[in-house]
Scaffold this motif. Structure first.
Motif, PDB file in Angstrom:
ATOM      1  N   GLU A   6      32.793  30.241  20.904  1.00 21.88           N
ATOM      2  CA  GLU A   6      32.817  28.825  21.267  1.00 21.88           C
ATOM      3  C   GLU A   6      31.526  28.413  21.956  1.00 21.88           C
TER       4      GLU A   6
ATOM      5  N   HIS B 267      39.736  28.171  12.385  1.00 16.74           N
ATOM      6  CA  HIS B 267      38.503  28.774  12.881  1.00 16.74           C
ATOM      7  C   HIS B 267      37.282  28.001  12.367  1.00 16.74           C
TER       8      HIS B 267
ATOM      9  N   ARG C 269      37.909  35.358  16.631  1.00 17.09           N
ATOM     10  CA  ARG C 269      37.618  33.928  16.772  1.00 17.09           C
ATOM     11  C   ARG C 269      36.120  33.687  16.729  1.00 17.09           C
TER      12      ARG C 269
ATOM     13  N   ALA D 206      35.341  18.279  11.318  1.00 22.58           N
ATOM     14  CA  ALA D 206      36.258  19.090  12.128  1.00 22.58           C
ATOM     15  C   ALA D 206      37.698  18.610  11.936  1.00 22.58           C
TER      16      ALA D 206
ATOM     17  N   ARG E 251      40.427  27.852  29.526  1.00 23.14           N
ATOM     18  CA  ARG E 251      40.230  28.309  28.154  1.00 23.14           C
ATOM     19  C   ARG E 251      41.455  29.127  27.796  1.00 23.14           C
TER      20      ARG E 251
ATOM     21  N   GLY F  61      45.346  29.748  13.626  1.00 20.84           N
ATOM     22  CA  GLY F  61      45.119  29.286  14.987  1.00 20.84           C
ATOM     23  C   GLY F  61      46.345  29.220  15.861  1.00 20.84           C
TER      24      GLY F  61
ATOM     25  N   HIS G   2      37.321  24.838  11.926  1.00 20.73           N
ATOM     26  CA  HIS G   2      37.311  23.665  12.798  1.00 20.73           C
ATOM     27  C   HIS G   2      36.542  23.941  14.085  1.00 20.73           C
ATOM     28  N   GLU G   3      36.688  25.158  14.634  1.00 24.03           N
ATOM     29  CA  GLU G   3      35.975  25.479  15.873  1.00 24.03           C
ATOM     30  C   GLU G   3      34.463  25.449  15.668  1.00 24.03           C
TER      31      GLU G   3
ATOM     32  N   GLU H  39      33.517  21.814  15.282  1.00 27.90           N
ATOM     33  CA  GLU H  39      33.609  21.129  16.573  1.00 27.90           C
ATOM     34  C   GLU H  39      32.370  21.412  17.424  1.00 27.90           C
ATOM     35  N   ASP H  40      31.894  22.649  17.400  1.00 23.86           N
ATOM     36  CA  ASP H  40      30.651  22.959  18.117  1.00 23.86           C
ATOM     37  C   ASP H  40      29.497  22.133  17.562  1.00 23.86           C
TER      38      ASP H  40
END
Length: 156
Positions: free
Chosen positions: A38, A62, A35, A86, A14, A23, A64-65, A68-69
């Protein structure tokens, strides 16, 4: 400070380096943007709301994170949609960083991934409007025109 790769308890790599609003990694010890946690499973409504807040705040990386989750925890029938969302956020990140080629590529890829959901968009997602927005921004980026970096509306 050590530059060795940070690992989670399971040994997976990570990146603990701080990041700016877009980012980009900052030097170790610098103060970065907070952040999004995750690996958090959020209900779709919450994921969309959090992602929209981040987009509106100029933090597409951020967002996008969060998306993505949602992609990784979505039911199989919706994974392509969340993956596409995402990718749209990453495309906007590239555009904001001045990477027109990366922006065009990710925006087109994201638009293609959300397209199959246009007839019956789940969770009130504005698939048709997002696809139009993404393709317009991708076209402008590919042509080297000025980019309108206003964030998209995730819901219709």
């Amino acid at each position: 400070m050590s530059t060795e790769r940070d690992r989670d308890p399971a040994g997976r790599a990570r990146n603990a380096r701080p990041r700016d609003a877009l980012g980009r990694p900052l030097p170790y010890g610098a103060v970065g943007e907070e952040r999004a946690p995750e690996g958090v499973v959020r209900p779709p409504d919450r994921a969309l709301a959090e992602a929209q807040e981040l987009l509106d705040a100029g933090r597409p990386f951020h967002a996008h994170e969060v998306l993505e989750d949602a992609w990784k925890s979505a039911p199989e029938s919706e994974r392509q949609l969340w993956r596409g969302l995402a990718q749209l956020a990453v495309g906007l990140t590239h555009a904001a960083r001045g990477n027109s080629r990366g922006a065009a590529t990710l925006l087109e890829r994201g638009a293609g991934n959300i397209a199959p959901y246009a007839a019956e968009p789940p969770h009130g997602i504005g698939v048709a409007a997002l696809r139009t927005w993404a393709r317009g921004l991708a076209s402008a980026a590919a042509a080297g025109r000025a980019l309108d970096l206003r964030p998209p509306r995730l819901r219709a």
